[in-house]
Design an enzyme around this catalytic site. Structure first.
Site, PDB file in Angstrom:
ATOM      1  N   CYS A   1       0.843  -1.205   0.000  1.00 37.92           N
ATOM      2  CA  CYS A   1       0.000   0.000   0.000  1.00 37.92           C
ATOM      3  C   CYS A   1       0.881   1.259   0.000  1.00 37.92           C
ATOM      4  CB  CYS A   1      -0.967  -0.027   1.180  1.00 37.92           C
ATOM      5  SG  CYS A   1      -2.309   1.168   1.041  1.00 37.92           S
TER       6      CYS A   1
ATOM      7  N   GLU B   1      -0.863  -8.550   5.020  1.00 36.39           N
ATOM      8  CA  GLU B   1      -0.636  -8.676   6.464  1.00 36.39           C
ATOM      9  C   GLU B   1      -1.935  -8.629   7.255  1.00 36.39           C
ATOM     10  OE1 GLU B   1      -0.544  -5.994   4.826  1.00 36.39           O
ATOM     11  OE2 GLU B   1      -0.753  -4.188   6.035  1.00 36.39           O
TER      12      GLU B   1
ATOM     13  N   HIS C   1      -3.525  -5.631   1.147  1.00 33.54           N
ATOM     14  CA  HIS C   1      -2.816  -5.821   2.414  1.00 33.54           C
ATOM     15  C   HIS C   1      -2.741  -7.282   2.833  1.00 33.54           C
ATOM     16  CE1 HIS C   1      -2.405  -1.592   3.802  1.00 33.54           C
ATOM     17  NE2 HIS C   1      -3.382  -1.415   2.933  1.00 33.54           N
TER      18      HIS C   1
END
Lengths: 79, 249
Positions: B98, B220, B218
């Site tokens: 990002c 994560e 994302h």
């Protein structure tokens, strides 16, 4: 000291959704006849006389604009 | 030897904690599964021109320096980034997520740029991606063509590059992730799957070496079904740890 203006604009081929949104709002506000709007950035720098044009170009190209998506113009303006 | 994965924190970074957690989850999975050596996440501070001996770096998401000037434009000149750029050019694996992807593009480690979403809205949703390159340091754990569900959340996530650059990315197999969705049929993606107007539905790309990867969604945030829409993102961190374990010490 001198005043330097750097204008940064999205390249013509890059979609400018912010400018488009402004353009679409104008007729709603009663302003007709504006065919297109492009939105960019305007920087005003106070620089020492020792700063030459090559340095200003480096500042504009390497930091104030992203050459992938933006064009810039550097102008020295008299007070 | 313990492999170390650095996670950078700039002023305004939001997702450094989740990125470090993803590294720890991946390390835990490896330890449970085999005789792999331990791995740890190391916090890196933007103002320190020091990588603390890490073997890979994650540049996480957020709004570094308030996105002032352009997203990533100021972070790119942070002292720690000078070290990252030098190490990346020597082959250290680097992942930009990002805002981190925006930083890597601004730094010139990846081509192109990320601009305002085509409909101006900040988009925050779970997003299907297709994995199109499984040979990068960050994607070897995936099967080619696999579709994974990962959150996307950005306001300036539209990937832009000129046509020759886009053609080169396609021809060199450097598009790593592409946006897909329910509107995907017969290998062709319809417009609605693309959340932000990215050229050619590109969600993530790699450099020519496959060591540097950037993506807008994302991974994560998708490492545990308890806290994310899937655990599909964990594979990126496992892939990197595999790469580090396989590398000569």
């Amino acid at each position: 000291m001198a005043k330097v203006v750097v204008d940064v604009m999205p390249k013509p081929e890059i979609l400018d959704p912010q400018g488009q949104a402004v353009a679409r709002a104008l007729p709603r506000l009663g302003f007709d006849g504006v065919a297109d709007v492009r939105q960019g950035k305007h920087f005003e720098l106070e620089v020492d006389d020792s700063v030459d044009d090559a340095t200003l170009a480096k500042i504009a190209e390497g930091f104030l604009s992203n050459p992938v998506i933006e064009d810039f113009v550097v102008r020295r303006v008299s007070e | 030897m313990t492999a170390k994965v650095g996670v950078i924190t700039f002023p305004g970074t939001l997702d450094d904690v989740d990125a470090a957690r993803a590294v720890r989850y991946a390390a835990r999975d490896l330890l449970a599964g085999s005789s792999h050596e331990a791995c740890e996440a190391v916090s890196l501070w933007h103002g320190d021109a020091d990588l603390a001996g890490v073997d890979a770096v994650v540049v996480p998401g957020g709004f570094s320096y308030g996105d002032y000037l352009r997203a990533g434009a100021i972070a790119r000149f942070a002292p720690v980034m000078g070290e990252v750029i030098e190490a990346a050019r020597k082959g250290m694996p680097v992942l930009g997520i990002c805002n981190g992807f925006q930083v890597l593009c601004e730094a010139g480690l990846l081509p192109g740029a990320l601009v305002r979403n085509h409909k101006l809205h900040f988009v925050c949703r779970d997003q299907w991606l297709r994995v199109e390159n499984t040979s990068t340091a960050w994607t070897t754990r995936y099967e080619h063509g696999a579709e994974i569900l990962i959150p996307v959340k950005n306001g300036e996530g539209a990937y832009m590059a000129d046509e020759p650059t886009l053609d080169a990315l396609e021809n060199e197999d450097r598009v790593v992730f592409r946006y897909v969705g329910e509107t995907c049929s017969q290998g062709r993606t319809m417009g609605a799957a693309n959340p932000n107007g990215s050229r050619r539905d590109i969600a993530g790309i790699t450099d020519p070496t496959g060591r540097i990867v950037g993506l807008m969604p994302h991974p994560e945030h998708a490492i545990d079904a308890l806290t994310g829409p899937s655990d599909d993102g964990l594979g990126m961190f496992l892939s990197a740890l595999d790469a580090l374990q396989g590398a000569p010490a």
